[in-house]
Design an enzyme around this catalytic site. Structure first.
Site, PDB file in Angstrom:
ATOM      1  N   ALA A  66      29.264 -24.405  47.473  1.00  0.00           N
ATOM      2  CA  ALA A  66      29.754 -23.807  46.376  1.00  0.00           C
ATOM      3  C   ALA A  66      31.082 -22.917  47.325  1.00  0.00           C
ATOM      4  O   ALA A  66      31.183 -22.477  47.821  1.00  0.00           O
ATOM      5  CB  ALA A  66      29.126 -23.303  45.654  1.00  0.00           C
ATOM      6  N   GLU A 115      23.747 -30.395  49.308  1.00  0.00           N
ATOM      7  CA  GLU A 115      23.022 -30.962  47.972  1.00  0.00           C
ATOM      8  C   GLU A 115      23.472 -31.848  47.336  1.00  0.00           C
ATOM      9  O   GLU A 115      22.873 -32.390  47.271  1.00  0.00           O
ATOM     10  CB  GLU A 115      22.541 -29.066  47.204  1.00  0.00           C
ATOM     11  N   GLU A 135      22.590 -20.594  52.192  1.00  0.00           N
ATOM     12  CA  GLU A 135      22.445 -20.133  51.007  1.00  0.00           C
ATOM     13  C   GLU A 135      21.528 -18.975  51.195  1.00  0.00           C
ATOM     14  O   GLU A 135      22.258 -17.267  51.121  1.00  0.00           O
ATOM     15  CB  GLU A 135      21.971 -20.149  49.749  1.00  0.00           C
TER      16      GLU A 135
HETATM   17  N1  COA Z   1      33.654 -20.498  49.209  1.00  0.00           N
HETATM   18  C1  COA Z   1      34.917 -21.279  48.677  1.00  0.00           C
HETATM   19  N2  COA Z   1      35.366 -20.889  50.378  1.00  0.00           N
HETATM   20  C2  COA Z   1      35.169 -21.566  51.582  1.00  0.00           C
HETATM   21  C3  COA Z   1      33.986 -21.937  51.952  1.00  0.00           C
HETATM   22  C4  COA Z   1      33.241 -21.334  50.476  1.00  0.00           C
HETATM   23  N3  COA Z   1      31.984 -22.284  50.402  1.00  0.00           N
HETATM   24  N4  COA Z   1      33.892 -22.870  53.297  1.00  0.00           N
HETATM   25  C5  COA Z   1      35.015 -22.345  53.376  1.00  0.00           C
HETATM   26  N5  COA Z   1      35.761 -21.700  52.777  1.00  0.00           N
HETATM   27  C6  COA Z   1      37.825 -21.391  52.676  1.00  0.00           C
HETATM   28  C7  COA Z   1      37.158 -20.165  53.772  1.00  0.00           C
HETATM   29  O1  COA Z   1      37.585 -19.283  53.342  1.00  0.00           O
HETATM   30  C8  COA Z   1      39.027 -20.421  53.935  1.00  0.00           C
HETATM   31  O2  COA Z   1      39.646 -20.422  52.903  1.00  0.00           O
HETATM   32  P1  COA Z   1      40.994 -19.052  53.373  1.00  0.00           P
HETATM   33  O3  COA Z   1      42.059 -19.612  54.727  1.00  0.00           O
HETATM   34  O4  COA Z   1      41.607 -18.704  52.157  1.00  0.00           O
HETATM   35  O5  COA Z   1      40.328 -17.881  54.373  1.00  0.00           O
HETATM   36  C9  COA Z   1      39.490 -21.804  54.537  1.00  0.00           C
HETATM   37  O6  COA Z   1      37.970 -22.506  53.081  1.00  0.00           O
HETATM   38  C10 COA Z   1      38.460 -22.553  55.767  1.00  0.00           C
HETATM   39  O7  COA Z   1      37.548 -21.975  56.469  1.00  0.00           O
HETATM   40  P2  COA Z   1      37.365 -21.077  57.804  1.00  0.00           P
HETATM   41  O8  COA Z   1      35.875 -20.034  57.025  1.00  0.00           O
HETATM   42  O9  COA Z   1      38.373 -20.084  58.044  1.00  0.00           O
HETATM   43  O10 COA Z   1      36.795 -22.252  58.819  1.00  0.00           O
HETATM   44  P3  COA Z   1      36.068 -21.717  59.790  1.00  0.00           P
HETATM   45  O11 COA Z   1      35.974 -23.396  60.317  1.00  0.00           O
HETATM   46  O12 COA Z   1      36.408 -20.642  60.963  1.00  0.00           O
HETATM   47  O13 COA Z   1      34.181 -22.208  59.177  1.00  0.00           O
HETATM   48  C11 COA Z   1      32.837 -22.690  57.927  1.00  0.00           C
HETATM   49  C12 COA Z   1      33.511 -23.352  58.835  1.00  0.00           C
HETATM   50  C13 COA Z   1      32.271 -24.009  57.902  1.00  0.00           C
HETATM   51  C14 COA Z   1      31.597 -22.593  59.343  1.00  0.00           C
HETATM   52  C15 COA Z   1      32.664 -21.236  57.244  1.00  0.00           C
HETATM   53  O14 COA Z   1      33.960 -21.817  56.606  1.00  0.00           O
HETATM   54  C16 COA Z   1      31.395 -21.080  56.853  1.00  0.00           C
HETATM   55  O15 COA Z   1      30.715 -20.667  57.161  1.00  0.00           O
HETATM   56  N6  COA Z   1      31.957 -20.949  55.093  1.00  0.00           N
HETATM   57  C17 COA Z   1      31.145 -21.068  53.902  1.00  0.00           C
HETATM   58  C18 COA Z   1      29.651 -21.845  54.029  1.00  0.00           C
HETATM   59  C19 COA Z   1      28.393 -21.479  53.499  1.00  0.00           C
HETATM   60  O16 COA Z   1      27.923 -20.641  53.482  1.00  0.00           O
HETATM   61  N7  COA Z   1      28.341 -22.745  52.907  1.00  0.00           N
HETATM   62  C20 COA Z   1      27.272 -21.751  51.232  1.00  0.00           C
HETATM   63  C21 COA Z   1      27.959 -21.855  50.044  1.00  0.00           C
HETATM   64  S1  COA Z   1      26.282 -21.548  48.954  1.00  0.00           S
END
Ligand code: COA
Length: 260
Positions: A66, A115, A135
């Site tokens: 999300a 999910e 989460e």
């Molecule tokens: N919500 C909003 N933005 C998200 C996102 C999320 N769940 N997951 C990734 N993004 C965005 C990042 O903020 C980033 O945006 P920006 O370039 O404007 O800063 C872009 O997507 C790329 O993500 P980034 O984190 O730079 O990629 P990465 O390869 O370093 O890491 C992940 C990949 C998936 C490990 C990491 O993005 C992450 O942990 N995301 C969140 C996962 C999460 O907790 N999901 C559950 C949400 S309830």
């Protein structure tokens, strides 16, 4: 119909919906959830669409969750509404569609992304996929059905481990757990899903819809899946598809199901 955050095309009886926010790793914001709802409803109502394939754009992510930026400031009431609305519009909605939905998990499927994949009827992953429910690392729990569907699919102990550790599993572990049905290369993922869709399309769409209803009933509180199965089984006997399927067998020819 044009969409901002998804792509939707229909070809050869297959509706392909691609979540298209690659710069945000296809994170599910409010608008994307609404658009997915509309596209899924359209595909489900279109008699030409026999199977739906749901995937993410880019090579990195199916859906990375999300959209955290949208709910970081929410209070208790807004949090509850977020989960309720999302479940109604998208997650429960997909699970209960009468058209089978295959999730083509082409990369990260985290939080709401996993999910979403779990709400689909089955999952195929590419070998770079990573799955988890992170989460608790954000101070919250999965709110789009993850605490229910993950234990259903992989068992309570493994689900609790994944949720408590906020860890990720790779595609081969997901396969071993039964979270995904097959693992392919990235290039082969969507073609593989299409091949599976073609196998489904040879069969009665009316019978498949009845099977979805019956299988789902076994996981619903207060419902007796066996009773639903008996009733759906009986209903099949009143359909044109049943007449065609049984006649074709007896006449030693290939069935041409009218889908009625
Ligand atoms: N919500 C909003 N933005 C998200 C996102 C999320 N769940 N997951 C990734 N993004 C965005 C990042 O903020 C980033 O945006 P920006 O370039 O404007 O800063 C872009 O997507 C790329 O993500 P980034 O984190 O730079 O990629 P990465 O390869 O370093 O890491 C992940 C990949 C998936 C490990 C990491 O993005 C992450 O942990 N995301 C969140 C996962 C999460 O907790 N999901 C559950 C949400 S309830």
């Amino acid at each position: 119909m044009s969409y901002e955050n998804i792509l939707f095309e229909t070809q050869n009886g297959i509706g392909t919906i691609t979540i298209n926010r690659p710069n945000k790793l296809n994170a599910l914001n409010k608008n994307t959830i609404q658009e997915l709802h509309e596209a899924l409803a359209d595909a489900n109502n279109d008699k030409q669409v026999k199977v739906i394939v749901l995937t993410g754009s880019g090579e990195k992510a199916f859906v990375a969750g999300a959209d955290i930026s949208e709910f970081a400031h929410f209070d208790t009431e807004n949090g509850e509404k977020l989960a309720a609305k999302g479940q109604e519009l998208l997650f429960d909605f997909i699970e209960n569609l009468s058209t089978p939905v295959i999730a083509a998990v082409n990369g990260f499927a985290l939080g709401g992304g996993l999910e979403l994949a779990m709400a689909c009827h089955l999952r195929i992953a590419s070998d770079n996929a990573k799955m988890g429910l992170p989460e608790t690392s954000l101070g919250v729990i999965p709110g789009y059905g993850g605490t229910q569907r993950l234990p259903q699919l992989i068992g309570k102990g493994r689900a609790m481990e994944l949720i408590f550790t906020a860890g990720m599993i790779d595609a081969s572990t997901a396969l071993q757990y039964g979270l995904v049905n097959y693992v392919t290369t990235q290039e082969e993922l969507v073609p593989f899903c299409y091949k599976m869709a073609e196998k489904m399309m040879r069969n009665s769409s009316v019978a498949i819809a009845a099977a979805i209803k019956s299988v789902n009933a076994g996981f619903k509180d207060g419902m007796d899946g066996y009773k639903v199965e008996i009733s759906e089984f009986g209903n099949c006997f009143g359909t044109e598809d049943f007449k065609e399927g049984t006649s074709a067998f007896l006449e030693k020819r290939k069935a041409e199901f009218p889908g009625e």
